[in-house]
Design a protein around this motif. Structure first.
Motif, PDB file in Angstrom:
ATOM      1  N   VAL A 258       0.842  -1.198   0.000  1.00 12.87           N
ATOM      2  CA  VAL A 258       0.000   0.000   0.000  1.00 12.87           C
ATOM      3  C   VAL A 258       0.875   1.245   0.000  1.00 12.87           C
ATOM      4  O   VAL A 258       1.863   1.339   0.731  1.00 12.87           O
ATOM      5  N   GLY A 259       0.518   2.206  -0.840  1.00 14.77           N
ATOM      6  CA  GLY A 259       1.258   3.449  -0.916  1.00 14.77           C
ATOM      7  C   GLY A 259       2.279   3.486  -2.036  1.00 14.77           C
ATOM      8  O   GLY A 259       2.764   4.563  -2.381  1.00 14.77           O
ATOM      9  N   GLN A 260       2.604   2.324  -2.602  1.00 16.52           N
ATOM     10  CA  GLN A 260       3.518   2.293  -3.733  1.00 16.52           C
ATOM     11  C   GLN A 260       2.736   2.451  -5.040  1.00 16.52           C
ATOM     12  O   GLN A 260       1.511   2.323  -5.067  1.00 16.52           O
ATOM     13  N   VAL A 261       3.447   2.735  -6.101  1.00 20.97           N
ATOM     14  CA  VAL A 261       2.820   3.017  -7.393  1.00 20.97           C
ATOM     15  C   VAL A 261       3.196   1.927  -8.395  1.00 20.97           C
ATOM     16  O   VAL A 261       4.366   1.535  -8.490  1.00 20.97           O
ATOM     17  N   VAL A 262       2.205   1.426  -9.111  1.00 16.87           N
ATOM     18  CA  VAL A 262       2.433   0.464 -10.197  1.00 16.87           C
ATOM     19  C   VAL A 262       2.339   1.219 -11.517  1.00 16.87           C
ATOM     20  O   VAL A 262       1.333   1.879 -11.801  1.00 16.87           O
ATOM     21  N   ASN A 263       3.394   1.146 -12.305  1.00 20.81           N
ATOM     22  CA  ASN A 263       3.446   1.807 -13.608  1.00 20.81           C
ATOM     23  C   ASN A 263       3.324   0.757 -14.710  1.00 20.81           C
ATOM     24  O   ASN A 263       4.072  -0.229 -14.722  1.00 20.81           O
TER      25      ASN A 263
ATOM     26  N   TYR B  48       7.113  -1.260 -10.541  1.00 17.87           N
ATOM     27  CA  TYR B  48       6.572  -0.554  -9.391  1.00 17.87           C
ATOM     28  C   TYR B  48       7.561   0.491  -8.924  1.00 17.87           C
ATOM     29  O   TYR B  48       8.765   0.408  -9.176  1.00 17.87           O
ATOM     30  N   GLU B  49       7.034   1.468  -8.218  1.00 14.30           N
ATOM     31  CA  GLU B  49       7.820   2.623  -7.784  1.00 14.30           C
ATOM     32  C   GLU B  49       7.520   2.894  -6.321  1.00 14.30           C
ATOM     33  O   GLU B  49       6.356   2.973  -5.914  1.00 14.30           O
ATOM     34  N   ASP B  50       8.571   3.031  -5.519  1.00 10.99           N
ATOM     35  CA  ASP B  50       8.423   3.422  -4.126  1.00 10.99           C
ATOM     36  C   ASP B  50       8.597   4.933  -4.048  1.00 10.99           C
ATOM     37  O   ASP B  50       9.686   5.456  -4.304  1.00 10.99           O
ATOM     38  N   LEU B  51       7.533   5.637  -3.710  1.00  8.75           N
ATOM     39  CA  LEU B  51       7.573   7.087  -3.730  1.00  8.75           C
ATOM     40  C   LEU B  51       8.498   7.667  -2.667  1.00  8.75           C
ATOM     41  O   LEU B  51       9.012   8.773  -2.820  1.00  8.75           O
ATOM     42  N   CYS B  52       8.705   6.934  -1.580  1.00 11.34           N
ATOM     43  CA  CYS B  52       9.550   7.453  -0.498  1.00 11.34           C
ATOM     44  C   CYS B  52      11.035   7.312  -0.819  1.00 11.34           C
ATOM     45  O   CYS B  52      11.817   8.247  -0.637  1.00 11.34           O
ATOM     46  N   SER B  53      11.423   6.139  -1.322  1.00  9.08           N
ATOM     47  CA  SER B  53      12.841   5.905  -1.598  1.00  9.08           C
ATOM     48  C   SER B  53      13.223   6.214  -3.039  1.00  9.08           C
ATOM     49  O   SER B  53      14.405   6.330  -3.358  1.00  9.08           O
ATOM     50  N   GLY B  54      12.227   6.322  -3.932  1.00  8.71           N
ATOM     51  CA  GLY B  54      12.515   6.536  -5.338  1.00  8.71           C
ATOM     52  C   GLY B  54      12.929   5.285  -6.074  1.00  8.71           C
ATOM     53  O   GLY B  54      13.326   5.347  -7.247  1.00  8.71           O
ATOM     54  N   LYS B  55      12.816   4.124  -5.428  1.00  6.91           N
ATOM     55  CA  LYS B  55      13.231   2.861  -6.037  1.00  6.91           C
ATOM     56  C   LYS B  55      12.253   2.438  -7.125  1.00  6.91           C
ATOM     57  O   LYS B  55      11.045   2.532  -6.968  1.00  6.91           O
TER      58      LYS B  55
END
Length: 631
Positions: A141-146, A167-174
């Motif tokens: 939850v909270g991560q982004v799927v592109n 997928y993209e972790d908005l906090c770490s930029g991973k």
């Protein structure tokens, strides 16, 4: 903001322990993202957008490319708080359909979706290393799927859409890749008639490659049934059971699952039929249950061979979903799923609308695949499904590696001359050592003392066969490095002529194989054999092979010239009189059919050949006369 009325209803249902329907929960999630009213009615031709979705044209200029970004919300997750595979399949189907309709200019329906290989698992078992806040390794939850989808090639009335998911972790930029997939869509006219599509002109190098390979994938889809049937006809009726530690085989019937779903208006697409992504999500759900009944754990979906849509279903239909474990291999299992539809009258025969085959694994706390119990198929259809699962495993490997590894344009062999002999010898040995050092080898088969491992990479399938032999490592090294004696134990070798003795460590051979090519001619090879003694304790003896070209030995009309990219032996001393002998091969397209047949358990040629190698070594271990210098 979510209206007070809906918020009060939701809180009351939760307080009274009432199960919240999926439709209401999805609507509430939609409201949390800014909706102030119930979803509006969709106009004809408009496709439903999922909560959190942002779909936009590609900035690259490709008119068919669609980019979608989805914020993972609680309503998208499974019981572990990670993105469910079923939800991901809905998003993939939506993005792919948008891309297909952008090219066709009219409504499109999903015909199939295949070749889905999950590079990064969506959900994994909880692993709690020191310092990690929680143990979730999947998309949370909270991560982004592109999702990026674009048409690779348009045929007559169908088109292939390629999908890439990350997928993209908005906090770490991973950023991390999740999977790739290919979907086939059919364009439909006003009355359901097929529409002739305009051709697609690729622009970039990547698009040209995908455009070319799309034709190969389409050909493989069209001949899939024939390929499976022919493979089964050429395979032994009685499949040998491999040796496996653990309890007795589990009856396949114990894994059977049957569930029914009522198709409601929220499950429909913009054409009034059941949304294909929803059907795939329901099928993934029952397949996961079947896999769990075999392993008594939470399985991880690794691959989906194909969703094959055979016909539509409508709102009001009842969908019966069936799943069963067809076969369990060493570290993976295949689950077969089908979906049938019927109306209010049960007396009416059910319509088979979809089928799929999914591959699951079970990961341990280190993220490594666990050994699975064997499956005991039921007589009749159970045995048929069991054998077909082995054949499909071979076909899956072919689909994954043959199509992606188009090497007909660039030859594998490199020219040999005195000026580059040091360079070629170095690269020959270093390539084999690099292959040996890979960490992701997985045990595929085990029979008696012979063990077979596979390594699946982006463009190559490699395999390793090993066993312990009562022979000194140095003597085994001397015997196996002389290809002129290989025909004594390898039935695939007819002869090997020493063409050039470069030095004590490098030789070039002309090898004639017993195996016939597709042109019904024997194959021949020009092979550089490079050998190395251990540099320090713990190092193996190495004998590396790769193809080269020699002006003195051009391709002949009498043979089909074969090529080997990277193969060879590594021999580790276990004691003064015992060695571990391992053979490695990075399979090339011409050799891949033989490899995948053995990996899938449809043939035991590898095991038989290696057992013959052991007999050859034992027979000659006391021989004091070796053709090459005894090292």
């Amino acid at each position: 903001m979510l209206s007070f009325f809906w918020l009060r209803c939701l809180l009351k249902m939760v307080k009274e322990n009432i199960v919240v329907p999926e439709e209401i929960l999805s609507f509430c999630c939609n409201g949390l993202q800014g909706s102030t009213s119930p979803p509006r009615a969709r106009e004809p031709g408009e496709r439903e957008e999922a909560p959190g979705a942002m779909a936009s044209p590609s900035p690259t200029g490709n008119p068919t490319e669609v980019q979608m970004s989805q914020l993972v919300l609680p309503c998208h997750t499974n019981h572990r708080g990670e993105l469910s595979t079923g939800q991901l399949l809905k998003w993939i189907d939506t993005a792919a359909c948008l891309s297909a309709e952008r090219h066709a200019g009219c409504p499109c329906v999903t015909a199939s979706m295949d070749d889905i290989y999950f590079e990064h698992t969506i959900s994994q078992p909880y692993i709690n290393p020191p310092g990690q806040r929680d143990g979730r390794n999947g998309v949370c939850v909270g991560q982004v799927v592109n999702i990026k989808a674009k048409v690779n090639r348009a045929f007559n009335s169908s088109m292939e859409v390629g999908i890439q998911v990350s997928y993209e972790d908005l906090c770490s930029g991973k950023h991390c890749s999740i999977c790739k997939a290919y979907a086939t869509f059919v364009a439909q006219g006003p009355s359901g008639s097929k529409v002739k599509l305009k051709p697609l002109t690729p622009q970039t190098e990547e698009e040209k490659i995908e455009h070319s390979i799309a034709a190969e994938r389409r050909r493989m889809r069209l001949v899939h049934k024939e390929t499976l049937k022919d493979l089964l006809n050429r395979s032994p009726r009685e499949t040998e059971l491999e040796t496996r530690d653990g309890s007795a085989a589990v009856p396949a019937e114990k894994t059977r699952v049957e569930s029914v779903e009522l198709v409601l208006p929220p499950h429909a697409n913009h054409q009034g039929n059941t949304f294909g992504g929803q059907i795939m999500a329901w099928m993934e759900n029952v397949a996961t249950i079947a896999a769990s009944r075999l392993c008594h754990a939470h399985p991880t979906l690794r691959a989906i061979e194909m969703f094959h849509f055979r016909g539509p279903s409508q709102v009001g239909d009842r969908l019966v979903l069936k799943a069963i474990v067809n076969n369990a291999f060493k570290n993976s299992m295949e689950v077969g799923v089908c979906a049938e539809a019927y109306g209010q009258e049960m007396s009416v025969s059910r319509r088979h609308i979809n089928s799929a085959f999914m591959t699951f694994v079970v990961l341990d706390q280190e993220g490594r695949p666990r050994t699975l119990p064997m499956v005991a198929p039921e007589p009749g259809d159970g045995v048929r499904r069991y054998r077909e699962a082995s054949a499909r495993k071979k076909i899956r490997l072919d689909r994954k590696y043959v199509v992606s590894c188009k090497q007909t344009e660039v030859p594998l062999s490199v020219p040999w001359d005195q000026s580059n002999k040091v360079y070629l010898s170095y690269n020959n040995v270093s390539a084999l050592k690099t292959l040996v050092a890979k960490a992701n080898w997985a045990l595929a088969r085990e029979k008696e003392k012979v063990r077979m491992y596979t390594l699946e990479e982006d463009k190559f399938l490699s395999f390793r066969i090993e066993m312990s032999v009562r022979i000194a490592a140095g003597r085994a090294f001397s015997l196996l490095s002389d290809l002129r004696r290989r025909h004594e134990w390898d039935s695939h070798y007819a002869s090997a002529e020493l063409v050039q003795q470069v030095d004590n460590d490098d030789m070039i051979y002309h090898v004639v194989s017993q195996t016939l090519s597709h042109e019904n001619k024997p194959q021949d090879f020009v092979i550089l054999a490079s050998r190395r003694k251990p540099c320090s304790k713990g190092d193996p003896y190495v004998v590396a092979f790769r193809s080269v070209t020699l002006p003195t030995h051009p391709a002949s009309a009498s043979f089909t010239r074969g090529e080997t990219l990277c193969s060879g032996f590594c021999i580790w001393p276990e004691s003064e009189e015992t060695s571990k002998v391992a053979y490695y091969n990075q399979a090339t397209p011409g050799y891949l059919n033989y490899v995948t047949t053995n990996v899938a358990g449809l043939s035991s040629n590898f095991c038989a050949t290696f057992e013959a190698c052991e007999k050859f070594l034992l027979k000659n271990k006391e021989d004091l006369i070796v053709r090459l210098q005894d090292l």
